[in-house]
Design a protein around this motif. Structure first.
Motif, PDB file in Angstrom:
ATOM      1  N   GLN A  31       0.833  -1.193   0.000  1.00  0.00           N
ATOM      2  CA  GLN A  31       0.000   0.000   0.000  1.00  0.00           C
ATOM      3  C   GLN A  31       0.871   1.248   0.000  1.00  0.00           C
ATOM      4  O   GLN A  31       1.896   1.313   0.668  1.00  0.00           O
ATOM      5  CB  GLN A  31      -0.910  -0.025   1.233  1.00  0.00           C
ATOM      6  N   ALA A  44      -0.573   8.137   1.446  1.00  0.00           N
ATOM      7  CA  ALA A  44      -0.604   9.462   0.837  1.00  0.00           C
ATOM      8  C   ALA A  44       0.588  10.298   1.274  1.00  0.00           C
ATOM      9  O   ALA A  44       0.998  10.261   2.433  1.00  0.00           O
ATOM     10  CB  ALA A  44      -1.914  10.161   1.201  1.00  0.00           C
ATOM     11  N   HIS A  88       4.584   8.254  -3.314  1.00  0.00           N
ATOM     12  CA  HIS A  88       3.514   9.098  -3.845  1.00  0.00           C
ATOM     13  C   HIS A  88       4.099  10.293  -4.590  1.00  0.00           C
ATOM     14  O   HIS A  88       3.618  10.672  -5.663  1.00  0.00           O
ATOM     15  CB  HIS A  88       2.619   9.558  -2.683  1.00  0.00           C
ATOM     16  N   ASN A 148      -6.310   0.645  -6.597  1.00  0.00           N
ATOM     17  CA  ASN A 148      -7.486   0.812  -5.758  1.00  0.00           C
ATOM     18  C   ASN A 148      -7.138   1.790  -4.649  1.00  0.00           C
ATOM     19  O   ASN A 148      -5.967   2.079  -4.410  1.00  0.00           O
ATOM     20  CB  ASN A 148      -7.915  -0.530  -5.133  1.00  0.00           C
ATOM     21  N   HIS A 149      -8.136   2.268  -3.950  1.00  0.00           N
ATOM     22  CA  HIS A 149      -7.947   3.111  -2.768  1.00  0.00           C
ATOM     23  C   HIS A 149      -8.309   2.299  -1.532  1.00  0.00           C
ATOM     24  O   HIS A 149      -9.083   1.347  -1.607  1.00  0.00           O
ATOM     25  CB  HIS A 149      -8.846   4.351  -2.836  1.00  0.00           C
ATOM     26  N   ARG A 194      -8.421   6.380   2.705  1.00  0.00           N
ATOM     27  CA  ARG A 194      -9.041   6.612   1.398  1.00  0.00           C
ATOM     28  C   ARG A 194      -8.080   7.191   0.370  1.00  0.00           C
ATOM     29  O   ARG A 194      -8.190   6.954  -0.819  1.00  0.00           O
ATOM     30  CB  ARG A 194     -10.253   7.529   1.565  1.00  0.00           C
ATOM     31  N   HIS A 195      -7.100   7.961   0.814  1.00  0.00           N
ATOM     32  CA  HIS A 195      -6.135   8.563  -0.123  1.00  0.00           C
ATOM     33  C   HIS A 195      -4.928   7.667  -0.362  1.00  0.00           C
ATOM     34  O   HIS A 195      -4.062   7.999  -1.171  1.00  0.00           O
ATOM     35  CB  HIS A 195      -5.712   9.947   0.360  1.00  0.00           C
ATOM     36  N   ASP A 196      -4.875   6.541   0.327  1.00  0.00           N
ATOM     37  CA  ASP A 196      -3.816   5.568   0.082  1.00  0.00           C
ATOM     38  C   ASP A 196      -4.136   4.792  -1.201  1.00  0.00           C
ATOM     39  O   ASP A 196      -5.295   4.676  -1.598  1.00  0.00           O
ATOM     40  CB  ASP A 196      -3.698   4.574   1.245  1.00  0.00           C
ATOM     41  N   LEU A 197      -3.094   4.256  -1.819  1.00  0.00           N
ATOM     42  CA  LEU A 197      -3.254   3.508  -3.062  1.00  0.00           C
ATOM     43  C   LEU A 197      -2.780   2.074  -2.885  1.00  0.00           C
ATOM     44  O   LEU A 197      -1.778   1.826  -2.211  1.00  0.00           O
ATOM     45  CB  LEU A 197      -2.454   4.172  -4.182  1.00  0.00           C
TER      46      LEU A 197
END
Length: 191
Positions: free
Chosen positions: A15, A18, A23, A116-117, A124-127
């Motif tokens: 993961q 953010a 990032h 995906n988030h 929620r802002h993590d990828l």
């Protein structure tokens, strides 16, 4: 963070929180991808010029057929086999890795999404990166979407407008939203 360090991290599937270094590298690579795709999309280019621009975009020599416009938000994690054809309007979100086998045909307006988030509000802002693998001689119909982590086996056909959420075995035809296998391409009784 170098491009190779970025790709190593993204290909690990970990993961991306953010605003961390990964990032930030993603944003840097996005700017380069925007510059190159704007050049691809802004005027006519010969097939040789398209291949030179696509090679610059992905960071290795490629020979593909491409009808612009084409968009990607990274470019450096796209891996294209020989004889791949990408029709106009395609969008590749490749940070998680897109692998397209020899002879694959990607129809108009296809979206390949590898991120995906996080589901939790605080994430929620993590990828979350997951690669897409498209086998040799796959045909993806127009306006299809292939979601993170999906593998499409060699020679499979994805019907136009499908949303592929799960792996599709080789030699199968899958259609719908979500896409479901309807039969084998080898079953000539239903043609």
């Amino acid at each position: 963070m170098t491009t190779s360090e970025f790709l190593e991290y993204m290909n690990s599937g970990r993961q991306v929180t953010a605003e961390n270094d990964v990032h930030q590298a993603m944003h840097r690579l996005s700017q380069d991808a925007i510059r190159i795709t704007m050049e691809i999309n802004s005027r006519y280019h010969t097939p040789e010029e398209i291949n030179a621009l696509m090679s610059e975009l992905v960071g290795e020599p490629v020979e593909v057929g491409l009808f612009p416009p084409f968009n990607t938000d990274c470019g450096k994690n796209i891996h294209l086999g020989k004889g791949v054809f990408i029709n106009s309007g395609c969008k590749f979100q490749d940070q998680g890795g897109i692998y397209i086998g020899d002879g694959a045909l990607i129809g108009h307006n296809t979206v390949l999404a590898t991120l995906n988030h996080g589901l939790l509000p605080e994430e929620r802002h993590d990828l979350i990166p997951k690669p897409i693998h498209i086998g040799k001689n796959v045909w993806i119909g127009s306006n299809s979407t292939i979601l993170p982590g999906v593998t499409i086996g060699d020679n499979a056909v994805i019907g136009a407008g499908s949303v592929v959420t799960k792996n599709i075995p080789e030699n199968m035809i899958a259609v719908g939203c979500p896409a479901k296998v309807i039969r084998s391409i080898l079953d000539q009784t239903q043609i």
